[in-house]
Scaffold this motif. Structure first.
Motif, PDB file in Angstrom:
ATOM      1  N   LYS A  20       0.838  -1.213   0.000  1.00  0.00           N
ATOM      2  CA  LYS A  20       0.000   0.000   0.000  1.00  0.00           C
ATOM      3  C   LYS A  20       0.858   1.243   0.000  1.00  0.00           C
ATOM      4  O   LYS A  20       0.431   2.302  -0.433  1.00  0.00           O
ATOM      5  N   ASN A  33      12.060  16.089   2.992  1.00  0.00           N
ATOM      6  CA  ASN A  33      11.164  15.639   1.915  1.00  0.00           C
ATOM      7  C   ASN A  33      10.811  14.172   2.161  1.00  0.00           C
ATOM      8  O   ASN A  33      11.605  13.412   2.714  1.00  0.00           O
ATOM      9  N   MET A  35       8.737  10.652   0.319  1.00  0.00           N
ATOM     10  CA  MET A  35       8.089  10.058  -0.860  1.00  0.00           C
ATOM     11  C   MET A  35       7.530   8.685  -0.489  1.00  0.00           C
ATOM     12  O   MET A  35       8.035   8.001   0.405  1.00  0.00           O
ATOM     13  N   GLY A  38       6.787   1.696  -2.700  1.00  0.00           N
ATOM     14  CA  GLY A  38       6.001   0.471  -2.738  1.00  0.00           C
ATOM     15  C   GLY A  38       6.868  -0.747  -2.979  1.00  0.00           C
ATOM     16  O   GLY A  38       6.377  -1.879  -2.997  1.00  0.00           O
ATOM     17  N   TRP A  39       8.154  -0.497  -3.186  1.00  0.00           N
ATOM     18  CA  TRP A  39       9.105  -1.598  -3.365  1.00  0.00           C
ATOM     19  C   TRP A  39      10.118  -1.510  -2.235  1.00  0.00           C
ATOM     20  O   TRP A  39      10.620  -0.424  -1.911  1.00  0.00           O
ATOM     21  N   VAL A  55      14.798   3.246  -5.515  1.00  0.00           N
ATOM     22  CA  VAL A  55      14.397   4.612  -5.864  1.00  0.00           C
ATOM     23  C   VAL A  55      14.874   4.920  -7.281  1.00  0.00           C
ATOM     24  O   VAL A  55      16.054   4.743  -7.605  1.00  0.00           O
ATOM     25  N   ARG A  56      13.946   5.403  -8.098  1.00  0.00           N
ATOM     26  CA  ARG A  56      14.312   5.773  -9.481  1.00  0.00           C
ATOM     27  C   ARG A  56      15.196   7.015  -9.484  1.00  0.00           C
ATOM     28  O   ARG A  56      15.017   7.925  -8.665  1.00  0.00           O
ATOM     29  N   THR A  61      14.132  12.675  -4.337  1.00  0.00           N
ATOM     30  CA  THR A  61      14.731  11.926  -3.229  1.00  0.00           C
ATOM     31  C   THR A  61      16.131  11.423  -3.574  1.00  0.00           C
ATOM     32  O   THR A  61      17.000  11.367  -2.704  1.00  0.00           O
ATOM     33  N   LEU A  85      -0.295   8.913   1.451  1.00  0.00           N
ATOM     34  CA  LEU A  85       0.484   8.073   0.525  1.00  0.00           C
ATOM     35  C   LEU A  85       0.250   8.501  -0.913  1.00  0.00           C
ATOM     36  O   LEU A  85       1.154   8.402  -1.753  1.00  0.00           O
ATOM     37  N   CYS A  88       2.199  11.970  -1.382  1.00  0.00           N
ATOM     38  CA  CYS A  88       3.658  11.753  -1.324  1.00  0.00           C
ATOM     39  C   CYS A  88       4.134  10.843  -2.452  1.00  0.00           C
ATOM     40  O   CYS A  88       5.339  10.768  -2.728  1.00  0.00           O
ATOM     41  N   GLY A  89       3.198  10.170  -3.112  1.00  0.00           N
ATOM     42  CA  GLY A  89       3.551   9.294  -4.219  1.00  0.00           C
ATOM     43  C   GLY A  89       3.299   9.904  -5.584  1.00  0.00           C
ATOM     44  O   GLY A  89       3.554   9.261  -6.609  1.00  0.00           O
ATOM     45  N   THR A  90       2.785  11.128  -5.607  1.00  0.00           N
ATOM     46  CA  THR A  90       2.500  11.752  -6.906  1.00  0.00           C
ATOM     47  C   THR A  90       3.131  13.136  -7.049  1.00  0.00           C
ATOM     48  O   THR A  90       3.374  13.588  -8.164  1.00  0.00           O
ATOM     49  N   LYS A  91       3.376  13.805  -5.937  1.00  0.00           N
ATOM     50  CA  LYS A  91       3.980  15.147  -6.020  1.00  0.00           C
ATOM     51  C   LYS A  91       5.460  15.044  -5.682  1.00  0.00           C
ATOM     52  O   LYS A  91       5.861  14.191  -4.879  1.00  0.00           O
ATOM     53  N   GLY A  93       9.054  16.725  -4.262  1.00  0.00           N
ATOM     54  CA  GLY A  93       9.619  17.734  -3.374  1.00  0.00           C
ATOM     55  C   GLY A  93      10.340  18.841  -4.130  1.00  0.00           C
ATOM     56  O   GLY A  93      10.685  19.865  -3.539  1.00  0.00           O
ATOM     57  N   LYS A  98       5.674  18.781   0.652  1.00  0.00           N
ATOM     58  CA  LYS A  98       4.607  17.814   0.945  1.00  0.00           C
ATOM     59  C   LYS A  98       4.295  17.765   2.442  1.00  0.00           C
ATOM     60  O   LYS A  98       3.146  17.557   2.837  1.00  0.00           O
ATOM     61  N   HIS A 159      16.167   2.120 -11.460  1.00  0.00           N
ATOM     62  CA  HIS A 159      16.097   2.077 -10.000  1.00  0.00           C
ATOM     63  C   HIS A 159      17.481   1.803  -9.425  1.00  0.00           C
ATOM     64  O   HIS A 159      18.245   1.003  -9.962  1.00  0.00           O
TER      65      HIS A 159
END
Ligand code: FMN
Length: 174
Positions: A20, A33, A35, A38-39, A55-56, A61, A85, A88-91, A93, A98, A159
């Motif tokens: 989630k 900041n 983010m 999910g992995w 992290v990509r 981040t 979530l 922080c998962g779409t916008k 920093g 956020k 990643h």
């Protein structure tokens, strides 16, 4: 108040929660900041307790991690406002504070310099021990097509695995 825990006692909460989303927080100077991730997973390497996050390159981040060398992971313990979530998962920093937008409560850290987030009270403080860049071209074609469709050097898609030694773990309580 913080109640010290053994992170491995919460392994199933962490691993089930990650589907989630968890929060990965970084701090450089006065800037904090966070983010959604999910992995990731916890485990052992080099006889050390480790949290691995993926992290990509394109994430803000990534820039902050390169400067700080540490991060905090916050995991829901009970219910969590799904908006946290989602935002922080779409916008990013890069253009949004956020923490301020969501009114998140920063919690002073114990061992590192990066705060935790009270709204997701299970907290892991992590110091980056190693980074491993993934090689999209070595992955099965369906995964390449789904996650790395361009796969050009510098395209920001790759990643990097951040191996963070868990140097403190606790539950933030009232
Ligand atoms: C549920 C969910 C899980 C996510 N998991 C990851 C992840 O594991 N790694 C990653 O690089 N981005 C992940 N993202 C995307 C980042 O959270 C998103 O790009 C975020 O805006 C990056 O913030 P930043 O630019 O401030 O670093 C996820 C997004 C969502 C909604």
């Amino acid at each position: 108040m913080k109640t010290s825990v053994n992170a491995f006692d919460y392994a199933s909460e962490i691993l089930n929660g990650i589907h989630k989303g968890l929060l990965l927080t970084t701090r450089v100077g006065n800037e904090v900041n966070t983010m959604t991730i999910g992995w990731g997973h916890i485990g052992f390497e080099w006889k050390k307790p480790i949290f691995v996050a993926y992290v990509r390159d394109s994430r803000y981040t990534t820039e902050l991690l390169a400067k700080s060398g540490e991060f905090t992971v916050n995991i829901p313990h009970g219910s969590v406002d799904p908006r946290i979530l989602s935002v922080c998962g779409t916008k990013s920093g890069r253009d949004t504070d956020k923490i301020k937008e969501l009114g998140l409560t920063l919690e002073d850290p114990l061992t590192i310099q990066t705060p935790g987030i009270r709204e997701l009270p299970l907290t892991l403080e992590c110091k980056v021990l190693a980074t491993f860049r993934q090689e999209p071209e070595t992955l099965p074609a369906d995964i390449q097509a789904q996650y790395y469709p361009n796969n050009q050097p510098g395209d920001g898609q790759t990643h990097v695995a951040y191996y963070g030694e868990i140097v403190n773990a606790y539950l933030i309580t009232e």
